[in-house]
Design an enzyme around this catalytic site. Structure first.
Site, PDB file in Angstrom:
ATOM      1  N   LEU A 161      -6.297   4.764   2.366  1.00  0.00           N
ATOM      2  CA  LEU A 161      -6.836   3.817   1.334  1.00  0.00           C
ATOM      3  C   LEU A 161      -6.898   4.529   0.015  1.00  0.00           C
ATOM      4  O   LEU A 161      -7.671   4.333  -0.840  1.00  0.00           O
ATOM      5  CB  LEU A 161      -8.354   3.462   1.717  1.00  0.00           C
ATOM      6  CG  LEU A 161      -8.506   2.550   2.922  1.00  0.00           C
ATOM      7  CD1 LEU A 161      -9.842   2.295   3.153  1.00  0.00           C
ATOM      8  CD2 LEU A 161      -7.693   1.448   2.863  1.00  0.00           C
ATOM      9  N   CYS A 162      -5.568   5.077  -0.539  1.00  0.00           N
ATOM     10  CA  CYS A 162      -5.481   5.603  -1.550  1.00  0.00           C
ATOM     11  C   CYS A 162      -4.214   5.485  -2.227  1.00  0.00           C
ATOM     12  O   CYS A 162      -3.488   6.311  -2.922  1.00  0.00           O
ATOM     13  CB  CYS A 162      -5.894   7.080  -1.784  1.00  0.00           C
ATOM     14  SG  CYS A 162      -4.857   8.034  -0.277  1.00  0.00           S
ATOM     15  N   GLY A 163      -3.711   4.337  -2.119  1.00  0.00           N
ATOM     16  CA  GLY A 163      -2.352   3.860  -2.553  1.00  0.00           C
ATOM     17  C   GLY A 163      -1.211   4.697  -2.233  1.00  0.00           C
ATOM     18  O   GLY A 163      -1.195   4.910  -1.012  1.00  0.00           O
TER      19      GLY A 163
END
Length: 286
Positions: free
Chosen positions: A88-90
């Protein structure tokens, strides 16, 4: 009405997602401040120490050179891939995995390449290839210089013993919350500074050159690895904050669109009911 119920459920689901992403954004923003302060404070020290190390290695004679500066024919390469333990951090993790794959399949295509995974995401990606020699993902549970120094000592030991001829570090360098730069740095052997300006530097060694080398080089290598992991740690929170911010904006936009669709469908349903009532009344009158 079934259509209206479905839209209401989607609105509720998107609203819940928006609350989660918004909370994650605020958590990452709080952690980013501390991580950013840490890397900003240590980066000038680490850069200056690395510069001093490179200048010092350039002054060493061939017969008195450091064991960490030994240039050998490159047959076995170790890549230290630094990612995060969570997603969930690109594109934060995928960029490191992509760069590491490039080193394995392109830069060192004819070499025996192994991976030291720092972060669960890199371990998951390269463990399938059977090239991971160790997984040090637990380092993020207690990120201190002493814990990172143990990993650096292991790397130095493997290089000195000849297990690896070259060691590279791949990590995300923190620039700002929205920008992370993928870096590939040579950890070992030490690369001396090139250029005439450095060759003319005059050093006074106290107590002796040998003792300076013995103490300074290991410390500098430990600091270099610690800086890379600290950079990656700050970059992770910046990337997650940015990703969650975009996700929250997208969820807000989708929720607004769904509400508009719901209102239109509800208005159409009410209009149909009115028309049915009017039609029924007309039929009774006739």
């Amino acid at each position: 009405m079934a259509n209206l119920k479905e839209i209401r459920n989607r609105i509720s689901s998107v609203s819940s997602t928006m609350q989660i992403t918004s909370a994650m954004k605020m958590v990452s923003a709080a952690k980013l401040k501390k991580a950013q302060d840490a890397i900003t404070a240590m980066r000038p020290y680490a850069d200056k120490l690395t510069e001093l190390l490179q200048n010092l290695s350039a002054t060493l004679d061939a017969d008195s050179g450091s064991k960490f500066a030994e240039q050998r024919e490159v047959k076995n390469v170790l890549v230290v891939a630094i990612t995060s333990n969570r997603g969930l951090c690109g594109a934060f993790n995928s960029n490191i995995i992509k760069q590491t794959n490039l080193l394995i399949n392109d830069t060192y295509a004819n070499k025996d390449v192994s991976v030291l995974a720092i972060g669960k995401k890199s371990n998951d990606a390269f463990d399938k290839l059977g090239c991971v020699i160790a997984n040090k993902s637990e380092i993020f549970d207690n990120l201190t210089f002493d814990n990172v120094a143990e990993i650096a000592e292991m790397l130095m030991e493997k290089f000195v013993e000849g297990e690896f001829d070259k060691i590279e570090i791949v990590y995300n360098k923190f620039k700002n919350a929205a920008t992370q730069i993928v870096m590939t740095e040579q950890f070992l052997p030490i690369v001396p500074v090139e250029g005439e300006g450095n060759a003319n530097l005059d050093y006074i060694f106290e107590p002796s050159k040998e003792e300076i080398v013995e103490e300074l080089i290991p410390k500098s290598l430990k600091t270099q690895l610690y800086k890379g992991i600290r950079d990656s740690f700050a970059s992770e929170h910046g990337a997650r904050m940015t990703a969650m911010h975009k996700a929250t904006d997208n969820a807000t936009e989708l929720r607004d669109q769904l509400k508009l669709t719901y209102n239109k469908a509800r208005q159409a349903a009410i209009t149909n009911e009115i028309l049915e009532i009017v039609g029924g009344a007309e039929a009774l009158n006739n």
